[in-house]
Design a protein around this motif. Structure first.
Motif, mmCIF file in Angstrom:
data_model
loop_
_atom_site.group_PDB
_atom_site.id
_atom_site.type_symbol
_atom_site.label_atom_id
_atom_site.label_comp_id
_atom_site.label_asym_id
_atom_site.label_seq_id
_atom_site.Cartn_x
_atom_site.Cartn_y
_atom_site.Cartn_z
ATOM 1 N N SER A 356 0.831 -1.210 0.000
ATOM 2 C CA SER A 356 0.000 0.000 0.000
ATOM 3 C C SER A 356 0.862 1.255 0.000
ATOM 4 C CB SER A 356 -0.949 -0.007 1.205
ATOM 5 O OG SER A 356 -0.233 -0.056 2.416
ATOM 6 N N LEU A 359 2.236 1.676 -3.554
ATOM 7 C CA LEU A 359 1.168 2.127 -4.450
ATOM 8 C C LEU A 359 0.822 3.597 -4.222
ATOM 9 C CD1 LEU A 359 -1.190 -0.988 -4.390
ATOM 10 C CD2 LEU A 359 0.176 -0.166 -6.322
ATOM 11 N N VAL A 362 3.353 5.567 -6.068
ATOM 12 C CA VAL A 362 3.008 5.580 -7.497
ATOM 13 C C VAL A 362 1.882 6.575 -7.769
ATOM 14 C CG1 VAL A 362 2.082 4.193 -9.394
ATOM 15 C CG2 VAL A 362 3.785 3.203 -7.850
ATOM 16 N N THR A 363 0.885 6.601 -6.887
ATOM 17 C CA THR A 363 -0.218 7.557 -7.042
ATOM 18 C C THR A 363 0.292 8.992 -6.982
ATOM 19 O OG1 THR A 363 -1.790 6.007 -6.035
ATOM 20 C CG2 THR A 363 -2.409 8.330 -6.038
ATOM 21 N N PHE A 366 1.867 9.779 -10.324
ATOM 22 C CA PHE A 366 0.844 10.021 -11.348
ATOM 23 C C PHE A 366 0.211 11.404 -11.169
ATOM 24 C CE2 PHE A 366 -0.338 5.264 -12.166
ATOM 25 C CZ PHE A 366 0.896 5.079 -12.779
ATOM 26 N N LEU A 372 -3.936 12.300 -13.843
ATOM 27 C CA LEU A 372 -5.153 11.831 -13.192
ATOM 28 C C LEU A 372 -6.267 12.859 -13.268
ATOM 29 C CD1 LEU A 372 -3.548 10.325 -9.945
ATOM 30 C CD2 LEU A 372 -4.193 9.093 -12.012
ATOM 31 N N THR A 376 -10.062 8.832 -11.858
ATOM 32 C CA THR A 376 -8.875 7.974 -11.782
ATOM 33 C C THR A 376 -8.108 8.198 -10.480
ATOM 34 O OG1 THR A 376 -7.664 9.618 -13.102
ATOM 35 C CG2 THR A 376 -8.625 7.733 -14.273
ATOM 36 N N MET A 377 -8.166 9.432 -9.944
ATOM 37 C CA MET A 377 -7.541 9.685 -8.647
ATOM 38 C C MET A 377 -8.246 8.863 -7.566
ATOM 39 S SD MET A 377 -5.112 11.429 -7.250
ATOM 40 C CE MET A 377 -4.498 12.256 -5.813
ATOM 41 N N CYS A 380 -7.262 5.241 -7.904
ATOM 42 C CA CYS A 380 -5.932 4.991 -7.325
ATOM 43 C C CYS A 380 -6.002 4.925 -5.811
ATOM 44 C CB CYS A 380 -4.954 6.083 -7.762
ATOM 45 S SG CYS A 380 -4.422 5.979 -9.482
ATOM 46 N N TRP A 381 -6.712 5.873 -5.210
ATOM 47 C CA TRP A 381 -6.871 5.850 -3.758
ATOM 48 C C TRP A 381 -7.543 4.553 -3.305
ATOM 49 C CZ3 TRP A 381 -9.070 11.496 -3.520
ATOM 50 C CH2 TRP A 381 -8.014 12.397 -3.373
ATOM 51 N N ILE A 383 -7.516 1.617 -4.708
ATOM 52 C CA ILE A 383 -6.599 0.473 -4.804
ATOM 53 C C ILE A 383 -5.600 0.497 -3.648
ATOM 54 C CG2 ILE A 383 -4.765 -0.577 -6.190
ATOM 55 C CD1 ILE A 383 -6.285 0.431 -8.683
ATOM 56 N N VAL A 384 -5.050 1.687 -3.362
ATOM 57 C CA VAL A 384 -4.116 1.817 -2.237
ATOM 58 C C VAL A 384 -4.785 1.361 -0.947
ATOM 59 C CG1 VAL A 384 -2.879 3.461 -0.776
ATOM 60 C CG2 VAL A 384 -2.755 3.679 -3.265
#
Length: 499
Positions: A356, A359, A362-363, A366, A372, A376-377, A380-381, A383-384
């Motif tokens: 996490s 990731l 990485v976010t 991006f 983003l 998409t932001m 990403c959050w 997924i983290v």
């Protein structure tokens, strides 16, 4: 005989832990989960609702002369202070007077304070009862986590604990959507909608209280505190119920332990146990709680400001985005919880924390690169936090199972208070200006701080995490009251080396 006492020496030999751990999953266990675990939904509802209705409370006509800064600043800080102090106060009482008494009292405190909050007529009234609401919720964490771990069989303890702690985010998701409804003046007047959101918490709490009345005291707590006969009777009743449910006799318990019964453990002895006897485990608990607290504040504290300032999302719509994030938070423990019992604690705790954190790095990259948008932001959050939520839930599991039984509630309370204070006090002080400045670079710094602390906590877990999967609590950390020659008396191996 399942247990025998020695009145002259104050000792008791018991098979209660082994009898509880060998039980198959049953309706009785579902009753425990529903009666005790659902309080996290209330906590998530409470925290999210207040944050999302802050703008409405501060408007003219809300019925409360309060500013937005007072709601998200002082009121939030008082809730956190209440949660920290409630955890420590009720945690001490839980180890001293039992799990059942305290998980009923703490819920009653929450219900009364939340009802009073809904009736707020002045700022000082609102502040007082936000503190007392947090006081009750903080006490719940200590009483509930200790009771759940002592009642759930060792085979299922990891996944059950993770899913229950992750249910916080069901409340958060409901609170986010409820706030959208409460803010709609076409449905509710300005001075009524926010009050109804607090009233809903009271209704849910009353339902939980009705179920919780049937949840028993922890037999593990009972036999240590001079109630061995009651513990034996309680477990015998559960065994008969499960045998009738399954139609099969239960296997014989594996072993016994012999302990010296005592009424209470002094606070000084508890502190010595945590930091002198188990220093590496104390470092582990501290690292896990602080890491997850900062990662969550890096994202959730400023998520609304980021969406509004950088992606032109209207403030009235941020609740939908938060609901999506909350769903990812709940799905993480739900999907990954079983692996903490099968793959193992150490691999899963370290893995979820480090992944996490990576990731989130990485976010941040991006976001800094301008790749983003709002959707998409949020993805990403989500997924983290899918992985971070499983890791954060495992922090509560960890501190509730790696310390001796007599210190369990206090250990949970101590580390919860550290994590909550770090997240609720240090977090806002650190991240408020970064996420609210409107500068991309500042928000990236906030993300990187949270990510770095999460990765660091994962590295600590690689070295210090305990392989507790499938083990009895008494094997993970021997009770302070255990007789040193218990293994010779019973043929068992109840002790575990301190680390």
């Amino acid at each position: 005989m399942s247990q025998r006492g020695d009145s002259s020496s104050g000792t008791v030999t018991t098979q209660v832990p082994s009898r509880l751990d060998r039980l198959p999953w049953s309706r009785w266990h579902w009753m425990i989960v529903i009666g005790l675990g659902t309080v996290w939904i209330l906590d998530g509802l409470e925290v999210t609702v207040v944050g999302n209705i802050a703008s409405r409370l501060s408007e003219d006509g809300s019925g409360l002369p309060i500013s937005d800064a007072q709601v998200t600043g002082l009121a939030a800080a008082l809730y956190v202070a209440g949660a920290c102090s409630g955890a420590l106060f009720f945690g001490w009482l839980t180890d001293r007077f039992g799990r059942k008494k305290l998980f009923l009292i703490t819920l009653a405190v929450y219900l009364a304070a939340t009802a009073a909050t809904a009736l707020s007529f002045s700022v000082w009234w609102f502040f007082i009862f936000r503190f007392l609401t947090g006081f009750g919720i903080g006490g719940e964490y200590a009483a509930i986590n200790s009771a759940i771990d002592e009642l759930i069989p060792s085979k299922y303890r990891g996944r059950v604990d993770l899913i229950i702690n992750g249910s916080y985010w069901l409340g958060a998701m409901g609170g986010a959507l409820l706030s959208v409804l409460a803010l709609d003046t076409n449905i509710f007047p300005k001075d009524l909608g926010w009050r109804l959101t607090f009233a809903l918490g009271v209704v849910l709490g009353l339902v939980i209280l009705l179920v919780r009345r049937h949840v028993p005291e922890s037999p593990r707590w009972m036999f240590i505190h001079g109630q061995s006969e009651g513990a034996d009777e309680l477990v015998s009743g559960v065994e008969r119920e499960i045998e009738a449910e399954t139609g099969r006799p239960l296997p014989e318990p594996a072993k016994s332990i012999t302990i010296e019964q005592r009424k209470s453990i002094g606070f000084i002895q508890i502190a010595k146990t945590l930091f002198r006897d188990y220093p590496k485990r104390a470092i582990l608990g501290f690292s896990l709680f602080v890491g997850q607290a900062f990662l969550y504040n890096a994202i959730t504290f400023g998520f609304g400001s980021i969406l509004v300032k950088f992606f032109d999302v209207s403030s009235g719509s941020t609740g939908y985005f938060f609901a999506a994030i909350a769903l990812g938070n709940f799905l993480g423990p739900l999907a990954l919880g079983r692996l903490f019992d099968t793959v193992g604690r150490k691999k899963m705790i370290a893995g979820t924390y480090i992944l996490s954190g990576v990731l989130l790095f990485v976010t941040a990259w991006f976001f800094n690169s301008g790749w983003l948008n709002a959707t998409t932001m949020t993805l990403c959050w989500g997924i983290v936090l899918f992985f971070a939520s499983a890791g954060a839930s495992s922090a509560y599991l960890t501190v509730s199972e790696i310390f001796p039984m007599e210190t369990r509630a206090m250990a949970i309370a101590f580390f919860y208070a550290i994590g909550t204070a770090a997240g609720g006090i240090s977090g806002p002080l650190l991240f408020a200006d970064l996420t609210g400045s409107g500068n991309v670079g500042d928000a990236v710094i906030a993300f990187c701080i949270g990510a770095a602390l999460m990765v660091l906590a994962g590295l600590v877990a690689i070295f210090f995490a305990v392989a507790a999967e499938g083990k009895s609590l008494e094997d993970i950390a021997a009770p302070l009251s255990i007789q040193k020659n218990a293994g010779e008396k019973t043929g068992g191996t109840p002790t575990a080396p301190a680390v």
